[in-house]
Scaffold this active site. Structure first.
Site, mmCIF file in Angstrom:
data_model
loop_
_atom_site.group_PDB
_atom_site.id
_atom_site.type_symbol
_atom_site.label_atom_id
_atom_site.label_comp_id
_atom_site.label_asym_id
_atom_site.label_seq_id
_atom_site.Cartn_x
_atom_site.Cartn_y
_atom_site.Cartn_z
ATOM 1 N N HIS A 69 46.318 2.205 4.472
ATOM 2 C CA HIS A 69 45.932 0.899 5.093
ATOM 3 C C HIS A 69 44.891 1.095 6.212
ATOM 4 O O HIS A 69 43.776 0.398 5.960
ATOM 5 C CB HIS A 69 46.963 0.084 5.602
ATOM 6 C CG HIS A 69 47.703 -0.728 4.553
ATOM 7 N ND1 HIS A 69 47.075 -1.725 3.611
ATOM 8 C CD2 HIS A 69 48.868 -0.798 4.226
ATOM 9 C CE1 HIS A 69 48.007 -2.482 2.969
ATOM 10 N NE2 HIS A 69 49.084 -1.918 3.092
ATOM 11 N N GLY B 68 56.941 -1.049 6.984
ATOM 12 C CA GLY B 68 55.821 -0.701 7.451
ATOM 13 C C GLY B 68 54.760 -1.765 7.662
ATOM 14 O O GLY B 68 54.773 -2.717 6.752
ATOM 15 N N GLN C 3 46.688 -5.478 7.862
ATOM 16 C CA GLN C 3 47.374 -6.668 7.139
ATOM 17 C C GLN C 3 47.707 -7.973 8.015
ATOM 18 O O GLN C 3 48.012 -8.847 7.632
ATOM 19 C CB GLN C 3 48.967 -5.994 6.790
ATOM 20 C CG GLN C 3 48.818 -4.894 5.769
ATOM 21 C CD GLN C 3 50.021 -4.442 5.323
ATOM 22 O OE1 GLN C 3 50.533 -3.576 6.174
ATOM 23 N NE2 GLN C 3 50.686 -4.787 4.239
ATOM 24 N N CYS D 281 54.362 -3.576 -1.153
ATOM 25 C CA CYS D 281 53.349 -3.832 -0.006
ATOM 26 C C CYS D 281 53.572 -5.338 0.366
ATOM 27 O O CYS D 281 53.524 -6.169 -0.617
ATOM 28 C CB CYS D 281 51.991 -3.715 -0.483
ATOM 29 S SG CYS D 281 50.668 -3.679 0.905
ATOM 30 N N LEU D 282 53.578 -5.572 1.782
ATOM 31 C CA LEU D 282 53.528 -6.880 2.170
ATOM 32 C C LEU D 282 52.479 -7.791 1.568
ATOM 33 O O LEU D 282 52.324 -9.024 1.485
ATOM 34 C CB LEU D 282 53.915 -6.974 3.681
ATOM 35 C CG LEU D 282 55.347 -6.704 4.120
ATOM 36 C CD1 LEU D 282 55.276 -6.461 5.651
ATOM 37 C CD2 LEU D 282 56.466 -7.229 3.391
ATOM 38 N N HIS E 44 51.597 5.627 2.976
ATOM 39 C CA HIS E 44 51.000 4.073 2.620
ATOM 40 C C HIS E 44 50.284 3.395 3.908
ATOM 41 O O HIS E 44 49.298 2.860 3.748
ATOM 42 C CB HIS E 44 52.459 3.487 2.295
ATOM 43 C CG HIS E 44 52.093 1.802 1.734
ATOM 44 N ND1 HIS E 44 52.320 1.565 0.390
ATOM 45 C CD2 HIS E 44 51.711 0.944 2.427
ATOM 46 C CE1 HIS E 44 51.956 0.369 0.291
ATOM 47 N NE2 HIS E 44 51.705 -0.172 1.751
ATOM 48 N N GLU E 45 50.993 3.550 5.143
ATOM 49 C CA GLU E 45 50.353 2.943 6.148
ATOM 50 C C GLU E 45 48.962 3.296 6.525
ATOM 51 O O GLU E 45 48.153 2.715 6.839
ATOM 52 C CB GLU E 45 51.297 2.590 7.254
ATOM 53 C CG GLU E 45 52.719 1.926 6.827
ATOM 54 C CD GLU E 45 52.218 0.410 6.283
ATOM 55 O OE1 GLU E 45 51.430 -0.267 6.651
ATOM 56 O OE2 GLU E 45 53.269 0.144 5.336
#
Length: 190
Positions: free
Chosen positions: A154, A45, A50, A108-109, A150-151
């Protein structure tokens, strides 16, 4: 085009995304670039914050990861194949988490090499617009539920470390502090 992923410490990650009023050619290009960026970084994701855009937009693709961590999907109350909706674009998503909270591993990226167990509701009901401007609704479970939650966090300026148990966050504090300091130093150079 592969975009730069913003790391922990960049203020954009704490910004709530603006609502997207219409699907423009720029939004379509951004979606394509986000998928390319997510895939190049082996993510499941990626939220607009991000990559430096405070928008209500996220892309998700759990097909590869679902081999180890299954996902469930319900469309109109009936079980469906997750692959039917992958890759997934969620614009202006509204979610309603349901079910018992369960622990699950997350990374997480924006937090390279940092992983932790995070407690989240088992299922999530989702209503969003897709890249064609069509409203989509579904219930997700398993990895897809976790990825959506999670996304969407964000998109609201919430990071997965905010959901970690206090003890785990304390344990990761040295790595988090180092990552934040590196990010801030890089931002000052720009």
């Amino acid at each position: 085009m592969i975009l730069e992923i913003k790391k922990y410490g960049d203020p954009i990650l704490r910004q709530k995304g603006a609502t997207i009023e219409k699907i423009t050619p720029e939004i379509k290009k951004l979606i394509a670039d986000m998928f390319e960026t997510m895939n190049a970084n082996h993510g499941v994701g990626l939220a607009a914050q991000q990559i430096g855009k405070a928008l209500q937009l996220t892309v998700i693709d759990v097909r590869e990861a679902s081999k180890e961590r299954p996902s469930t999907l319900e469309l109109k109350g009936k079980p469906a194949d997750v692959n039917e909706i992958m890759p997934l674009v969620l614009i202006n998503p509204e979610i309603k988490p349901t079910g018992n909270s369960i622990e699950g591993g997350e990374g997480c990226l924006s937090f390279p090499q940092i992983y932790s167990e995070v407690s989240r509701p088992e299922f999530v009901d989702v209503k969003a617009m897709n890249e064609k401007g069509k409203i989509i609704e579904f219930r997700a479970g398993g990895l897809l539920s976790r990825a959506v939650q999670h996304e969407v966090d964000h998109l609201n300026g919430i990071l997965f470390i905010d959901r970690m148990a206090t003890a785990k966050k304390r344990e990761l504090k040295p790595e988090l502090d180092e990552l934040q300091a590196q990010t801030k130093a890089e931002l000052q150079k720009k």
